[in-house]
Design a protein around this motif. Structure first.
Motif, short mmCIF file in Angstrom:
data_model
loop_
_atom_site.label_atom_id
_atom_site.label_comp_id
_atom_site.label_asym_id
_atom_site.label_seq_id
_atom_site.Cartn_x
_atom_site.Cartn_y
_atom_site.Cartn_z
N THR A 175 1.14 -1.31 0.17
CA THR A 175 -0.02 -0.26 0.02
C THR A 175 0.75 1.14 -0.27
OG1 THR A 175 -0.43 0.54 3.09
CG2 THR A 175 -1.28 -1.23 1.38
N TYR B 180 0.09 1.47 -5.61
CA TYR B 180 -0.82 1.21 -5.25
C TYR B 180 -1.94 2.60 -5.33
CZ TYR B 180 -3.89 -1.43 -1.78
OH TYR B 180 -5.23 -1.99 -0.94
N ALA B 181 -1.57 3.61 -5.86
CA ALA B 181 -2.63 4.44 -6.22
C ALA B 181 -4.01 4.42 -6.60
CB ALA B 181 -1.98 5.67 -6.46
N ALA C 110 -6.71 2.83 -4.00
CA ALA C 110 -7.31 4.30 -3.26
C ALA C 110 -8.47 4.64 -3.42
CB ALA C 110 -5.99 5.51 -3.08
N LYS C 111 -8.60 4.66 -4.97
CA LYS C 111 -10.25 5.84 -5.20
C LYS C 111 -10.51 4.59 -6.44
CE LYS C 111 -13.02 9.66 -5.47
NZ LYS C 111 -13.19 10.98 -5.54
#
Length: 594
Positions: A207, A212-213, A216-217
């Protein structure tokens, strides 16, 4: 007896004969076979270069990352370019219309340069501190580049691309080793910068990875039921594929490569280095200018711009010499007013507000593609220069001006913030590249091909439009514009000096600091940029000088018929091309104006 002869034909009618119109040459129409050749080429190259295809909005190959580090791939490229060059030269150029002749000339030039490039030993240096797949992949995977992350399929396609990175990384190590055996290695000063860049990708917690960005959303196109599966897959690919690959690359460079890296600065120190540099100079400038000619041009331009700087120094009433003025602008705290990166970005965004009312006076055609200003990502901003990343031609991704701000409190306003915006953003790279990509009347190889001398020459030329656009009203911003121009003139001296053995890295840094208000950290980063990418930095000033030469030529030829707005529109209409082809195209435009 006299013979009675018939009257001459002209005497048989009292009405005068109608004059016969001379036959007019029929204008050649567009060549369908040539258009088909260009389309076939573009479709085939998209498979060979899927990262380029992604950047151009062609998402058919978003899951692919071919191993371009192999001899087999290079042979495939050679056969590919040769095939299309052979087919092109079967076409009778004389039978083509003017537009197709221009396309023919650009295509032939690019193919010839690509084939010549495959004879260079560049493959033994797979990447440098200034760029290459390890950093490009980071931009793509973080979701800040051209790789789309809008649907479940987008997310899965990225996984396919990421899983191919270990093979690429191992092959890159193999090529670095081949370079070590051949004596074709990077300078030590560059290798020490590459190691921490690679190590920044090494994490134990997935993470914490920039890859991993996208987790996030999730966007609306990824159903909630499918998200846990993707999260698990991304954690796995980060820890099992990406992190170990970066770790191997960093360890190899640190333990094996660095001890054998060279102490020299220029490409001339490599086997056949002079010939390598000659090729790079030709590719970057699209001219036959020799390094010696370019070096002398640089010296003249540096002297000319220093004279203009002296005038600004006198205007503001500074009592010391020019070098003292440089030190003043470098060191006085009032020129470093920023506390946060957002404050720096706000200044750049404000430039657009100020120039917008004046843009229609200089440009009749403007792009539809949206535009943004962003801070350069942290993982690369320490050694990055400001840059423009092209938007998607369909408008789904904006053009982006990236500004590196490692420490906002040290960001100096006299570095030429207004001129930098004009160059990298509007009306510089954003106008030029977006208009080119949006021009669907051009074959795709012209919409998405960029010759550095044209592109960077236009960017530097765009800086000269500042006063007409309503900026450079403050003498220190005017000085900033001169700073950015002399910076490009200095490159002609420093790049040639480094790569022909006339300057060491340390001497190049010293020369830069003596001729512009640049601190040692930035002068070092710039010098190392030229060391890692020989010749590229020459394209800016060579291209700008050619555009200025052509503008002066047509102003003289056309007199009151010359329109700067029309000149700009015509210069940008055909997109990027070698400078000789550009002059031929603009000569035809000027003839039409007459």
């Amino acid at each position: 007896m006299a013979l009675s002869l018939p009257a001459p034909a002209f005497a048989q009618s009292a009405k005068p004969a109608k004059p016969v119109k001379p036959a007019t040459a029929r204008k050649p129409s567009a060549s369908a076979p040539l258009a088909a050749l260009f389309a076939a080429y573009w479709n085939e190259q998209a498979r060979l270069f899927p990262l380029n295809a992604t950047a151009q909005g062609d998402n058919r190959y978003n899951d692919q990352l071919p191993n371009d580090q192999t001899q087999a791939f290079r042979e495939q490229l050679r056969a590919f370019y040769q095939k299309y060059q052979t087919q092109l030269r079967k076409t009778d150029r004389r039978q083509l219309n003017a537009t197709d002749q221009t396309s023919y000339d650009i295509f032939d030039y690019d193919l010839a340069m690509n084939l010549a490039g495959l004879r260079q030993p560049d493959w033994m240096i797979p990447f440098t501190q200034g760029g290459g797949l390890p950093s490009t992949l980071g931009q793509l995977g973080a979701g800040t580049g051209s790789q789309p992350f809008k649907t479940t399929q987008d997310y899965r396609q990225w996984l396919g691309r990421a899983r191919a990175f270990p093979v690429w990384a191992d092959s890159a190590i193999g090529n670095f080793r081949r370079g070590m055996l051949a004596g074709i290695v990077l300078p030590k000063a560059l290798v020490v910068k590459m190691i921490p860049q690679l190590k920044s990708f090494v994490v134990t917690d997935p993470t914490a990875s920039l890859y991993y960005a996208p987790m996030a959303k999730f966007p609306a196109g990824v159903p909630a039921a499918e998200q846990p599966e993707l999260v698990a897959a991304y954690r796995q690919v980060i820890l099992q594929d990406l992190v170990p690959s970066y770790q191997r690359l960093a360890q190899f460079l640190e333990t094996e490569y660095l001890p054998q890296a060279r102490a020299s600065s220029g490409i001339d120190a490599l086997p056949d280095g002079a010939a390598q540099y000659a090729y790079r100079v030709k590719r970057a400038t699209t001219t036959d200018k020799t390094p010696a000619e370019i070096y002398q041009t640089g010296l003249r331009e540096v002297q000319r711009i220093r004279t203009e700087m002296e005038q600004v120094k006198q205007q503001v009433g500074f009592a010391g010499d020019l070098n003292a003025f440089f030190a003043y602008m470098r060191n006085d705290p009032k020129f470093r007013p920023f506390k946060t990166p957002e404050e720096v970005l706000a200044v750049y965004r404000g430039v657009l507000t100020r120039i917008s009312p004046n843009l229609p006076k200089l440009f009749g055609k403007t792009p539809k593609t949206e535009f943004e200003v962003r801070r350069t990502e942290k993982f690369r901003e320490a050694s990055a220069s400001a840059q423009y990343n092209q938007g998607a031609p369909d408008g789904s991704r904006p053009g982006i001006f990236y500004a590196p701000i490692p420490d906002a409190t040290q960001y100096n306003v006299t570095r030429g913030m207004e001129s930098l915006f004009l160059h990298e953003a509007i009306p510089g790279h954003h106008y030029q590249i977006a208009l080119q990509q949006e021009n669907t009347s051009l074959p795709k190889f012209r919409r998405f091909t960029f010759n550095s001398a044209y592109v960077e020459g236009w960017g530097l030329y765009a800086e000269s439009l500042g006063k007409a656009l309503g900026v450079y009203t403050d003498p220190y911003q005017q000085m900033g514009a001169l700073n950015t121009e002399i910076h490009r003139a200095i490159r002609l001296v420093v790049d040639v000096g480094l790569h022909t053995g006339q300057l060491t890295r340390e001497q190049a840094i010293e020369y830069m600091m003596a001729n512009e208000p640049i601190d040692e950290q930035r002068a070092t980063a710039e010098t190392e940029r030229y060391m890692g990418n020989p010749g590229q930095a020459l394209s800016y000033k060579v291209g700008q000088l050619k555009i200025l030469e052509l503008r002066a030529k047509y102003e003289k030829q056309l007199g009151p018929k010359f329109s700067l707005r029309a000149f700009h529109d015509e210069l940008l209409a055909g997109g990027s091309m070698p400078l000789a082809v550009l002059e031929k195209t603009l000569d035809a435009w000027a003839a039409r104006q007459r």
